[in-house]
Scaffold this motif. Structure first.
Motif, PDB file in Angstrom:
ATOM      1  N   GLY A  43      42.115  34.071  56.088  1.00 52.54           N
ATOM      2  CA  GLY A  43      42.930  35.219  56.468  1.00 52.54           C
ATOM      3  C   GLY A  43      42.109  36.500  56.509  1.00 52.54           C
ATOM      4  N   ALA A  44      41.238  36.656  55.526  1.00 50.66           N
ATOM      5  CA  ALA A  44      40.396  37.864  55.465  1.00 50.66           C
ATOM      6  C   ALA A  44      39.528  37.953  56.715  1.00 50.66           C
ATOM      7  CB  ALA A  44      39.533  37.836  54.209  1.00 50.66           C
ATOM      8  N   ARG A  45      38.928  36.820  57.092  1.00 51.86           N
ATOM      9  CA  ARG A  45      38.057  36.830  58.292  1.00 51.86           C
ATOM     10  C   ARG A  45      38.859  37.130  59.545  1.00 51.86           C
ATOM     11  NH1 ARG A  45      35.599  32.440  55.470  1.00 51.86           N
ATOM     12  NH2 ARG A  45      36.927  30.965  56.550  1.00 51.86           N
ATOM     13  N   GLN A  46      40.143  36.756  59.538  1.00 53.27           N
ATOM     14  CA  GLN A  46      40.977  36.969  60.732  1.00 53.27           C
ATOM     15  C   GLN A  46      41.713  38.307  60.706  1.00 53.27           C
ATOM     16  OE1 GLN A  46      43.360  33.399  60.708  1.00 53.27           O
ATOM     17  NE2 GLN A  46      41.693  32.124  61.513  1.00 53.27           N
ATOM     18  N   GLY A  47      41.423  39.135  59.707  1.00 53.99           N
ATOM     19  CA  GLY A  47      41.963  40.494  59.704  1.00 53.99           C
ATOM     20  C   GLY A  47      43.260  40.686  58.939  1.00 53.99           C
ATOM     21  N   ALA A  48      43.620  39.734  58.068  1.00 54.21           N
ATOM     22  CA  ALA A  48      44.861  39.891  57.289  1.00 54.21           C
ATOM     23  C   ALA A  48      44.797  41.186  56.471  1.00 54.21           C
ATOM     24  CB  ALA A  48      45.058  38.691  56.364  1.00 54.21           C
ATOM     25  N   ALA A  49      45.984  41.709  56.202  1.00 59.09           N
ATOM     26  CA  ALA A  49      46.078  43.018  55.531  1.00 59.09           C
ATOM     27  C   ALA A  49      45.897  42.891  54.020  1.00 59.09           C
ATOM     28  CB  ALA A  49      47.442  43.637  55.817  1.00 59.09           C
ATOM     29  N   HIS A  50      45.501  44.017  53.411  1.00 59.67           N
ATOM     30  CA  HIS A  50      45.446  44.148  51.957  1.00 59.67           C
ATOM     31  C   HIS A  50      46.792  43.700  51.353  1.00 59.67           C
ATOM     32  CE1 HIS A  50      44.793  45.946  48.007  1.00 59.67           C
ATOM     33  NE2 HIS A  50      46.016  46.461  48.115  1.00 59.67           N
ATOM     34  N   GLY A  51      46.720  42.867  50.347  1.00 57.85           N
ATOM     35  CA  GLY A  51      47.943  42.456  49.650  1.00 57.85           C
ATOM     36  C   GLY A  51      48.530  41.144  50.121  1.00 57.85           C
ATOM     37  N   THR A  52      48.074  40.674  51.296  1.00 51.74           N
ATOM     38  CA  THR A  52      48.619  39.400  51.798  1.00 51.74           C
ATOM     39  C   THR A  52      48.395  38.321  50.743  1.00 51.74           C
ATOM     40  OG1 THR A  52      48.006  40.076  54.035  1.00 51.74           O
ATOM     41  CG2 THR A  52      48.593  37.766  53.727  1.00 51.74           C
ATOM     42  N   THR A  53      49.412  37.504  50.552  1.00 53.75           N
ATOM     43  CA  THR A  53      49.369  36.515  49.474  1.00 53.75           C
ATOM     44  C   THR A  53      49.749  35.137  50.008  1.00 53.75           C
ATOM     45  OG1 THR A  53      49.879  38.193  47.816  1.00 53.75           O
ATOM     46  CG2 THR A  53      50.416  35.927  47.225  1.00 53.75           C
ATOM     47  N   TRP A  54      48.972  34.134  49.598  1.00 54.67           N
ATOM     48  CA  TRP A  54      49.242  32.749  49.966  1.00 54.67           C
ATOM     49  C   TRP A  54      49.637  32.006  48.696  1.00 54.67           C
ATOM     50  CZ3 TRP A  54      45.812  35.935  52.146  1.00 54.67           C
ATOM     51  CH2 TRP A  54      45.690  35.963  53.543  1.00 54.67           C
ATOM     52  N   VAL A  55      50.778  31.345  48.741  1.00 57.98           N
ATOM     53  CA  VAL A  55      51.223  30.581  47.573  1.00 57.98           C
ATOM     54  C   VAL A  55      51.558  29.174  48.053  1.00 57.98           C
ATOM     55  CG1 VAL A  55      53.556  31.560  47.818  1.00 57.98           C
ATOM     56  CG2 VAL A  55      52.906  30.506  45.673  1.00 57.98           C
ATOM     57  N   ALA A  56      51.237  28.181  47.248  1.00 58.53           N
ATOM     58  CA  ALA A  56      51.443  26.805  47.695  1.00 58.53           C
ATOM     59  C   ALA A  56      52.157  25.974  46.637  1.00 58.53           C
ATOM     60  CB  ALA A  56      50.098  26.160  48.020  1.00 58.53           C
ATOM     61  N   GLU A  57      52.959  25.043  47.115  1.00 55.18           N
ATOM     62  CA  GLU A  57      53.613  24.100  46.211  1.00 55.18           C
ATOM     63  C   GLU A  57      52.613  23.072  45.707  1.00 55.18           C
ATOM     64  OE1 GLU A  57      55.786  23.644  44.046  1.00 55.18           O
ATOM     65  OE2 GLU A  57      57.607  23.682  45.244  1.00 55.18           O
ATOM     66  N   GLU A  58      51.596  22.789  46.544  1.00 46.82           N
ATOM     67  CA  GLU A  58      50.584  21.793  46.162  1.00 46.82           C
ATOM     68  C   GLU A  58      49.215  22.210  46.691  1.00 46.82           C
ATOM     69  OE1 GLU A  58      50.636  17.101  46.755  1.00 46.82           O
ATOM     70  OE2 GLU A  58      50.094  18.134  48.590  1.00 46.82           O
ATOM     71  N   GLN A  59      48.197  22.021  45.870  1.00 43.13           N
ATOM     72  CA  GLN A  59      46.811  22.183  46.319  1.00 43.13           C
ATOM     73  C   GLN A  59      46.118  20.832  46.177  1.00 43.13           C
ATOM     74  OE1 GLN A  59      44.860  26.529  45.544  1.00 43.13           O
ATOM     75  NE2 GLN A  59      45.016  25.204  43.784  1.00 43.13           N
ATOM     76  N   THR A  60      45.380  20.452  47.212  1.00 35.87           N
ATOM     77  CA  THR A  60      44.705  19.147  47.134  1.00 35.87           C
ATOM     78  C   THR A  60      43.240  19.279  46.728  1.00 35.87           C
ATOM     79  OG1 THR A  60      44.287  19.298  49.498  1.00 35.87           O
ATOM     80  CG2 THR A  60      46.235  18.028  48.799  1.00 35.87           C
ATOM     81  N   GLU A  61      42.671  20.478  46.889  1.00 33.41           N
ATOM     82  CA  GLU A  61      41.267  20.685  46.498  1.00 33.41           C
ATOM     83  C   GLU A  61      41.110  22.010  45.760  1.00 33.41           C
ATOM     84  OE1 GLU A  61      38.712  20.186  49.986  1.00 33.41           O
ATOM     85  OE2 GLU A  61      40.044  18.566  50.613  1.00 33.41           O
ATOM     86  N   GLY A  62      42.032  22.266  44.844  1.00 35.09           N
ATOM     87  CA  GLY A  62      41.974  23.514  44.075  1.00 35.09           C
ATOM     88  C   GLY A  62      40.685  23.576  43.265  1.00 35.09           C
ATOM     89  N   ARG A  63      40.111  24.753  43.179  1.00 33.43           N
ATOM     90  CA  ARG A  63      38.876  24.871  42.400  1.00 33.43           C
ATOM     91  C   ARG A  63      38.987  25.982  41.362  1.00 33.43           C
ATOM     92  NH1 ARG A  63      37.723  26.543  47.517  1.00 33.43           N
ATOM     93  NH2 ARG A  63      37.311  28.786  47.706  1.00 33.43           N
ATOM     94  N   GLY A  64      38.222  25.793  40.304  1.00 26.73           N
ATOM     95  CA  GLY A  64      38.206  26.774  39.225  1.00 26.73           C
ATOM     96  C   GLY A  64      36.854  27.432  39.137  1.00 26.73           C
ATOM     97  N   ARG A  65      36.629  28.149  38.055  1.00 28.12           N
ATOM     98  CA  ARG A  65      35.340  28.813  37.855  1.00 28.12           C
ATOM     99  C   ARG A  65      34.274  27.783  37.536  1.00 28.12           C
ATOM    100  NH1 ARG A  65      35.597  31.597  33.387  1.00 28.12           N
ATOM    101  NH2 ARG A  65      33.808  32.861  33.931  1.00 28.12           N
ATOM    102  N   GLN A  66      33.030  28.189  37.662  1.00 27.29           N
ATOM    103  CA  GLN A  66      31.885  27.348  37.301  1.00 27.29           C
ATOM    104  C   GLN A  66      31.882  26.025  38.066  1.00 27.29           C
ATOM    105  OE1 GLN A  66      29.814  28.460  34.486  1.00 27.29           O
ATOM    106  NE2 GLN A  66      30.972  30.340  34.658  1.00 27.29           N
ATOM    107  N   GLY A  67      32.419  26.029  39.304  1.00 30.65           N
ATOM    108  CA  GLY A  67      32.388  24.824  40.142  1.00 30.65           C
ATOM    109  C   GLY A  67      33.320  23.710  39.685  1.00 30.65           C
ATOM    110  N   ARG A  68      34.217  24.020  38.750  1.00 39.71           N
ATOM    111  CA  ARG A  68      35.128  22.960  38.283  1.00 39.71           C
ATOM    112  C   ARG A  68      36.302  22.786  39.238  1.00 39.71           C
ATOM    113  NH1 ARG A  68      34.090  25.347  32.887  1.00 39.71           N
ATOM    114  NH2 ARG A  68      35.620  26.883  33.484  1.00 39.71           N
ATOM    115  N   ALA A  69      36.934  21.621  39.178  1.00 41.87           N
ATOM    116  CA  ALA A  69      38.164  21.410  39.959  1.00 41.87           C
ATOM    117  C   ALA A  69      39.334  22.030  39.195  1.00 41.87           C
ATOM    118  CB  ALA A  69      38.392  19.922  40.147  1.00 41.87           C
ATOM    119  N   TRP A  70      40.329  22.507  39.938  1.00 44.99           N
ATOM    120  CA  TRP A  70      41.563  22.981  39.293  1.00 44.99           C
ATOM    121  C   TRP A  70      42.675  22.040  39.744  1.00 44.99           C
ATOM    122  CZ3 TRP A  70      42.881  26.372  35.557  1.00 44.99           C
ATOM    123  CH2 TRP A  70      44.229  26.694  35.415  1.00 44.99           C
TER     124      TRP A  70
END
Ligand code: BTN
Length: 267
Positions: A43-70
């Motif tokens: 979204g950022a690369r495509q020009g989405a506005a400040h504050g735009t928020t994406w929320v999902a019921e499911e993530q299939t490749e969620g990631r955490g800090r230090q390269g960990r999976a979330w």
């Protein structure tokens, strides 16, 4: 197989819009995505506005800090990413991560009154020593300046059972709350907190939220060890978001990033 977004998440855009904050609008609610942080970066690369928020019921490749999976189970967690458009030097990024962690802490504390909800530097939210939420901040830079920041948040909300390897380290809002919990409320509260504090902190550092950080600090006075093996006693967070650590010889170091472990028994 097709599935829908549960009602306690589906009503989030309406609730956030009713509060009138800039952060959280527009809100894109997805049934599934690899990672809301990737949605926000696209979204950022495509020009989405400040504050735009994406929320999902499911993530299939969620990631955490230090390269960990979330890893989060569908319907049980609150996973979302906010696009923040700020022009700031990279040195300001730790303060953004801390403000996001504080906003999540406050939202969880509101959902679970009576629970002791604390912030473990840099941005883990803990209840009774167990992690309830984490924040992953990813910056997009233009030259030597930060152009946009994606603040990704994962909160265990309805989860009642964790995989064996997480069982003694993780908890959820539902496990510590006395009333039923609602993901839209927690999301709206977190976004409102970010909206209130973000620009002041980016402009002036953490001074204005410092008292709240001190009150929420899970590490203050505790023995900690960094990734390099260096150890000392945590002595607060400075205005740039660095962890102050008093070494055994009395000198105070300022740690900028990385993982910090609590050392049990002072060893
Ligand atoms: C951590 O504690 O390691 C940070 C976890 C951050 C997870 C969130 S869930 C929403 C967003 N999308 C991701 O892929 N990660 C963050």
């Amino acid at each position: 197989m097709k599935f829908r977004v549960a009602p306690d998440l589906a009503r989030a855009p309406e609730l956030v819009a009713a509060r009138g904050n800039a952060v959280g609008q527009p809100m894109i609610v997805l049934a599934t995505t690899p990672s809301t942080n990737d949605e926000a970066k696209r979204g950022a690369r495509q020009g989405a506005a400040h504050g735009t928020t994406w929320v999902a019921e499911e993530q299939t490749e969620g990631r955490g800090r230090q390269g960990r999976a979330w890893v989060s189970s569908r319907g049980e967690s609150l996973v979302f990413s906010v696009l923040i458009r700020v022009g700031c030097p990279p040195s300001r990024l730790p303060t953004i991560a801390l403000v996001a962690g504080l906003a999540v802490r406050d939202a969880v504390a509101r959902a679970a009154p009576g629970a002791s909800v604390v912030l473990k530097w840099p941005n883990d939210v803990l209840v009774e020593g167990r992690k309830v939420a984490g924040v992953l901040v990813e910056a997009m830079t233009a030259g030597r300046k930060v152009d946009a920041v994606v603040v990704g948040v994962g909160i265990n909300v309805h989860t009642r059972q964790f995989p064996d390897d997480l069982g003694d380290r993780a908890t959820s809002v539902a496990l510590v709350a006395t009333e039923p919990v609602d993901r839209a409320e927690i999301l709206a509260d977190t976004l409102a907190g970010l909206d209130r504090d973000l620009h002041l902190v980016v402009a002036r550092g953490l001074g204005l939220v410092h008292a709240r950080l001190v009150a929420a600090d899970a590490l203050a006075g505790r023995r900690v060890r960094g990734e390099s093996g260096d150890a000392g006693t945590a002595a607060g967070i400075d205005d740039e978001g660095r962890l102050k650590v008093r070494r055994d010889d009395g000198t105070v170091e300022r740690w900028t990033a990385g993982e910090v472990h609590l050392v049990e028994n002072g060893g």
